[in-house]
Design a protein around this motif. Structure first.
Motif, PDB file in Angstrom:
ATOM      1  N   ILE A 282       0.844  -1.193   0.000  1.00  0.00           N
ATOM      2  CA  ILE A 282       0.000   0.000   0.000  1.00  0.00           C
ATOM      3  C   ILE A 282       0.878   1.242   0.000  1.00  0.00           C
ATOM      4  CG2 ILE A 282      -1.694   1.325   1.313  1.00  0.00           C
ATOM      5  CD1 ILE A 282      -2.861  -1.134  -0.063  1.00  0.00           C
ATOM      6  N   PHE A 283       0.493   2.213  -0.825  1.00  0.00           N
ATOM      7  CA  PHE A 283       1.258   3.442  -0.991  1.00  0.00           C
ATOM      8  C   PHE A 283       0.301   4.633  -0.893  1.00  0.00           C
ATOM      9  CE2 PHE A 283       3.121   6.288  -4.497  1.00  0.00           C
ATOM     10  CZ  PHE A 283       3.833   7.057  -3.600  1.00  0.00           C
ATOM     11  N   THR A 284       0.586   5.551   0.021  1.00  0.00           N
ATOM     12  CA  THR A 284      -0.309   6.680   0.266  1.00  0.00           C
ATOM     13  C   THR A 284       0.383   8.001  -0.057  1.00  0.00           C
ATOM     14  OG1 THR A 284       0.376   6.852   2.581  1.00  0.00           O
ATOM     15  CG2 THR A 284      -1.507   5.412   2.092  1.00  0.00           C
ATOM     16  N   GLU A 285      -0.436   9.034  -0.263  1.00  0.00           N
ATOM     17  CA  GLU A 285       0.051  10.386  -0.604  1.00  0.00           C
ATOM     18  C   GLU A 285      -0.523  11.381   0.406  1.00  0.00           C
ATOM     19  OE1 GLU A 285       2.101  11.166  -3.054  1.00  0.00           O
ATOM     20  OE2 GLU A 285       1.940   9.638  -4.628  1.00  0.00           O
ATOM     21  N   PRO A 286      -0.003  11.413   1.632  1.00  0.00           N
ATOM     22  CA  PRO A 286      -0.610  12.224   2.697  1.00  0.00           C
ATOM     23  C   PRO A 286      -0.601  13.719   2.437  1.00  0.00           C
ATOM     24  CG  PRO A 286       0.835  10.549   3.614  1.00  0.00           C
ATOM     25  CD  PRO A 286       1.088  10.569   2.155  1.00  0.00           C
ATOM     26  N   GLN A 287       0.283  14.215   1.574  1.00  0.00           N
ATOM     27  CA  GLN A 287       0.287  15.652   1.294  1.00  0.00           C
ATOM     28  C   GLN A 287      -1.018  16.104   0.634  1.00  0.00           C
ATOM     29  OE1 GLN A 287       2.113  13.539  -0.537  1.00  0.00           O
ATOM     30  NE2 GLN A 287       1.438  13.891  -2.636  1.00  0.00           N
ATOM     31  N   GLN A 288      -1.774  15.161   0.102  1.00  0.00           N
ATOM     32  CA  GLN A 288      -3.053  15.507  -0.514  1.00  0.00           C
ATOM     33  C   GLN A 288      -4.151  15.723   0.533  1.00  0.00           C
ATOM     34  OE1 GLN A 288      -1.286  16.167  -3.196  1.00  0.00           O
ATOM     35  NE2 GLN A 288      -3.042  15.632  -4.442  1.00  0.00           N
ATOM     36  N   GLY A 289      -3.838  15.430   1.785  1.00  0.00           N
ATOM     37  CA  GLY A 289      -4.781  15.640   2.871  1.00  0.00           C
ATOM     38  C   GLY A 289      -4.960  14.400   3.719  1.00  0.00           C
TER      39      GLY A 289
ATOM     40  N   GLU B 286      -2.073  -4.103   7.293  1.00  0.00           N
ATOM     41  CA  GLU B 286      -1.404  -5.142   8.070  1.00  0.00           C
ATOM     42  C   GLU B 286      -2.334  -6.322   8.305  1.00  0.00           C
ATOM     43  OE1 GLU B 286       1.681  -4.697  11.470  1.00  0.00           O
ATOM     44  OE2 GLU B 286      -0.289  -4.537  12.436  1.00  0.00           O
ATOM     45  N   ASP B 287      -3.562  -6.036   8.724  1.00  0.00           N
ATOM     46  CA  ASP B 287      -4.531  -7.107   9.005  1.00  0.00           C
ATOM     47  C   ASP B 287      -4.907  -7.878   7.741  1.00  0.00           C
ATOM     48  OD1 ASP B 287      -4.519  -6.343  11.659  1.00  0.00           O
ATOM     49  OD2 ASP B 287      -6.394  -5.198  11.529  1.00  0.00           O
ATOM     50  N   ALA B 288      -4.885  -7.178   6.590  1.00  0.00           N
ATOM     51  CA  ALA B 288      -5.301  -7.808   5.336  1.00  0.00           C
ATOM     52  C   ALA B 288      -4.183  -8.595   4.663  1.00  0.00           C
ATOM     53  CB  ALA B 288      -5.831  -6.746   4.374  1.00  0.00           C
ATOM     54  N   GLY B 289      -2.958  -8.458   5.153  1.00  0.00           N
ATOM     55  CA  GLY B 289      -1.870  -9.268   4.633  1.00  0.00           C
ATOM     56  C   GLY B 289      -0.992  -8.621   3.581  1.00  0.00           C
ATOM     57  N   TYR B 290      -1.057  -7.309   3.435  1.00  0.00           N
ATOM     58  CA  TYR B 290      -0.171  -6.625   2.502  1.00  0.00           C
ATOM     59  C   TYR B 290       1.269  -6.676   3.012  1.00  0.00           C
ATOM     60  CZ  TYR B 290      -4.214  -4.765   0.019  1.00  0.00           C
ATOM     61  OH  TYR B 290      -5.370  -4.633  -0.711  1.00  0.00           O
ATOM     62  N   GLY B 291       2.223  -6.557   2.072  1.00  0.00           N
ATOM     63  CA  GLY B 291       3.617  -6.683   2.446  1.00  0.00           C
ATOM     64  C   GLY B 291       4.192  -5.463   3.125  1.00  0.00           C
ATOM     65  N   ALA B 292       3.637  -4.269   2.820  1.00  0.00           N
ATOM     66  CA  ALA B 292       4.224  -3.052   3.366  1.00  0.00           C
ATOM     67  C   ALA B 292       3.236  -1.902   3.265  1.00  0.00           C
ATOM     68  CB  ALA B 292       5.527  -2.690   2.644  1.00  0.00           C
ATOM     69  N   PHE B 293       3.483  -0.887   4.088  1.00  0.00           N
ATOM     70  CA  PHE B 293       2.779   0.390   4.009  1.00  0.00           C
ATOM     71  C   PHE B 293       3.835   1.456   3.747  1.00  0.00           C
ATOM     72  CE2 PHE B 293       1.601   4.439   5.830  1.00  0.00           C
ATOM     73  CZ  PHE B 293       0.297   4.623   5.403  1.00  0.00           C
ATOM     74  N   PHE B 294       3.705   2.122   2.624  1.00  0.00           N
ATOM     75  CA  PHE B 294       4.633   3.193   2.258  1.00  0.00           C
ATOM     76  C   PHE B 294       3.870   4.502   2.134  1.00  0.00           C
ATOM     77  CE2 PHE B 294       7.741   0.086   1.734  1.00  0.00           C
ATOM     78  CZ  PHE B 294       8.930   0.597   1.227  1.00  0.00           C
ATOM     79  N   ARG B 295       4.592   5.587   2.301  1.00  0.00           N
ATOM     80  CA  ARG B 295       4.005   6.903   2.084  1.00  0.00           C
ATOM     81  C   ARG B 295       4.982   7.768   1.285  1.00  0.00           C
ATOM     82  NH1 ARG B 295       3.421  11.433   6.229  1.00  0.00           N
ATOM     83  NH2 ARG B 295       3.975  12.499   4.300  1.00  0.00           N
ATOM     84  N   SER B 296       4.432   8.752   0.600  1.00  0.00           N
ATOM     85  CA  SER B 296       5.263   9.728  -0.075  1.00  0.00           C
ATOM     86  C   SER B 296       5.941  10.616   0.959  1.00  0.00           C
ATOM     87  CB  SER B 296       4.409  10.579  -1.016  1.00  0.00           C
ATOM     88  OG  SER B 296       3.420  11.274  -0.274  1.00  0.00           O
ATOM     89  N   ASP B 297       6.944  11.373   0.497  1.00  0.00           N
ATOM     90  CA  ASP B 297       7.626  12.342   1.353  1.00  0.00           C
ATOM     91  C   ASP B 297       7.532  13.693   0.645  1.00  0.00           C
ATOM     92  OD1 ASP B 297       9.100  13.609   3.261  1.00  0.00           O
ATOM     93  OD2 ASP B 297      10.907  12.379   3.042  1.00  0.00           O
ATOM     94  N   HIS B 298       6.408  14.375   0.849  1.00  0.00           N
ATOM     95  CA  HIS B 298       6.161  15.685   0.250  1.00  0.00           C
ATOM     96  C   HIS B 298       5.601  16.624   1.304  1.00  0.00           C
ATOM     97  CE1 HIS B 298       7.114  14.828  -3.901  1.00  0.00           C
ATOM     98  NE2 HIS B 298       6.347  13.761  -3.894  1.00  0.00           N
ATOM     99  N   TYR B 299       5.832  17.913   1.089  1.00  0.00           N
ATOM    100  CA  TYR B 299       5.364  18.933   2.022  1.00  0.00           C
ATOM    101  C   TYR B 299       4.327  19.882   1.416  1.00  0.00           C
ATOM    102  CZ  TYR B 299       9.182  17.612   5.172  1.00  0.00           C
ATOM    103  OH  TYR B 299      10.029  16.928   6.020  1.00  0.00           O
ATOM    104  N   LEU B 300       3.855  19.564   0.211  1.00  0.00           N
ATOM    105  CA  LEU B 300       2.880  20.433  -0.442  1.00  0.00           C
ATOM    106  C   LEU B 300       1.956  19.589  -1.302  1.00  0.00           C
ATOM    107  CD1 LEU B 300       2.316  23.559  -0.684  1.00  0.00           C
ATOM    108  CD2 LEU B 300       3.538  23.450  -2.875  1.00  0.00           C
ATOM    109  N   LYS B 301       0.675  19.921  -1.261  1.00  0.00           N
ATOM    110  CA  LYS B 301      -0.318  19.208  -2.075  1.00  0.00           C
ATOM    111  C   LYS B 301      -0.053  19.445  -3.560  1.00  0.00           C
ATOM    112  CE  LYS B 301      -3.746  22.929  -2.322  1.00  0.00           C
ATOM    113  NZ  LYS B 301      -3.821  22.971  -3.797  1.00  0.00           N
ATOM    114  N   MET B 302      -0.623  18.558  -4.360  1.00  0.00           N
ATOM    115  CA  MET B 302      -0.553  18.688  -5.812  1.00  0.00           C
ATOM    116  C   MET B 302      -1.968  18.702  -6.367  1.00  0.00           C
ATOM    117  SD  MET B 302       2.367  15.800  -6.169  1.00  0.00           S
ATOM    118  CE  MET B 302       3.762  15.851  -5.034  1.00  0.00           C
ATOM    119  N   GLY B 303      -2.200  19.531  -7.372  1.00  0.00           N
ATOM    120  CA  GLY B 303      -3.518  19.581  -7.981  1.00  0.00           C
ATOM    121  C   GLY B 303      -4.472  20.476  -7.228  1.00  0.00           C
TER     122      GLY B 303
END
Length: 309
Positions: free
Chosen positions: A5-12, A26-43
């Protein structure tokens, strides 16, 4: 094929929202949780409640989860000095019991740098700095206990570092590099990367860039079979067409466009498209989840896509 799973928290997103997605993954069995490293929203999104720091988030998740791996796609080398970054990642690795991975890149989003007072050098210098950062970070982690580390860098000279603290994972946490650059990116990946990632590109582009990285590995005598290969793609999966359309509308996209450029459609369609990426050698897919409130989609993919891979 491993799904992450990959998330983009700068979007809110708040920390609590990210924690909910990480625990669901984690409960569903995915291998990892990743997030972006940004300090400003896009779009055009609001970006409320504002940006969160990637490594502060991962430190919290290191204590608030127990099994899932954690990492960044990608930390910008412009954001941090390499010595303090090596300390931070090693500490979060300790806090997580050895579950951390460092994705790092040269940085590309000029507006976030100007918005928060971060210097943004020209592209060539950013790559020069990234290369030195990789040398320093890996050098600090891999220096044997009781010895010191030195590096005669132009941008980040290091003298007599005790090279502490040490991460749990030895010789070091995995390093992810990625991108579409045809020359320096493959060379850096061949030298430093445990995983090479391509975000939001076609199957044809994936095959071509993977081949460049394999050729760069051959040039230095590295077996490319020892590297992990991965893609990041936006996710829009539904049980039927109505659910696919509803999820596409929730993230401001069209189903047809997402079917062409992401992972969209029914579980059967998503499985088929993942299979085509697997033919290029890709062994991990980072599912970009943009609607963080839609945990049902995360669970749907785990239940109906993951078992078929």
């Amino acid at each position: 094929m491993e799904l992450r799973i990959f998330t983009e928290p700068q979007q809110g997103a708040s920390y609590d929202q990210l924690l909910a997605v990480a625990r669901c993954a984690e409960d569903a069995g995915y291998g990892a949780f990743f997030r972006s490293d940004h300090y400003l929203k896009m779009g055009s999104v609001s970006g409320d409640p504002g940006p969160t720091d990637a490594w502060t988030t991962l430190a919290g998740l290191a204590r608030d989860t127990s099994r899932i791996r954690l990492g960044t796609l990608m930390t910008a080398a412009t954001f941090r000095f390499p010595g303090p970054l090596a300390i931070t990642v090693a500490q979060v690795d300790q806090m997580s019991g050895g579950r951390v991975e460092l994705g790092i890149g040269a940085g590309w989003f000029a507006e976030e740098h100007s918005a928060y007072g971060i210097p943004f050098p020209p592209l060539g210098e950013r790559f020069d700095r990234l290369e030195e950062q990789l040398a320093v970070i890996t050098g600090l982690w891999e220096t044997p206990a009781g010895e010191t580390f030195d590096f005669a860098g132009r941008y980040y000279p290091v003298q007599g570092s005790p090279a502490l603290p040490k991460p749990v994972q030895q010789p070091r946490p995995p390093i992810l590099l990625g991108g579409k650059g045809p020359k320096r990116t493959p060379r850096l990946a061949a030298r430093y990367a445990d995983e090479f990632n391509l975000p939001f590109v076609s199957i044809e582009e994936t095959a071509a860039q993977f081949e460049r990285v394999r050729a760069a590995c051959a040039e230095i005598g590295r077996d490319p079979a020892g590297m992990n290969w991965s893609n990041a793609l936006v996710l829009c999966c539904g049980r039927d067409e109505a659910e696919v359309r509803r999820r596409a509308e929730a993230i401001g996209r069209e189903p047809a466009e997402l079917r062409e450029n992401g992972l969209a459609g029914t579980p059967a369609e998503v499985v088929d498209r993942i299979g085509r990426y697997a033919e290029t050698g890709s062994g991990r897919i980072y599912l970009q989840v943009l609607d963080l409130a839609d945990l049902d989609q995360v669970e749907l993919v785990a239940a109906e896509v993951m078992p078929q891979l």
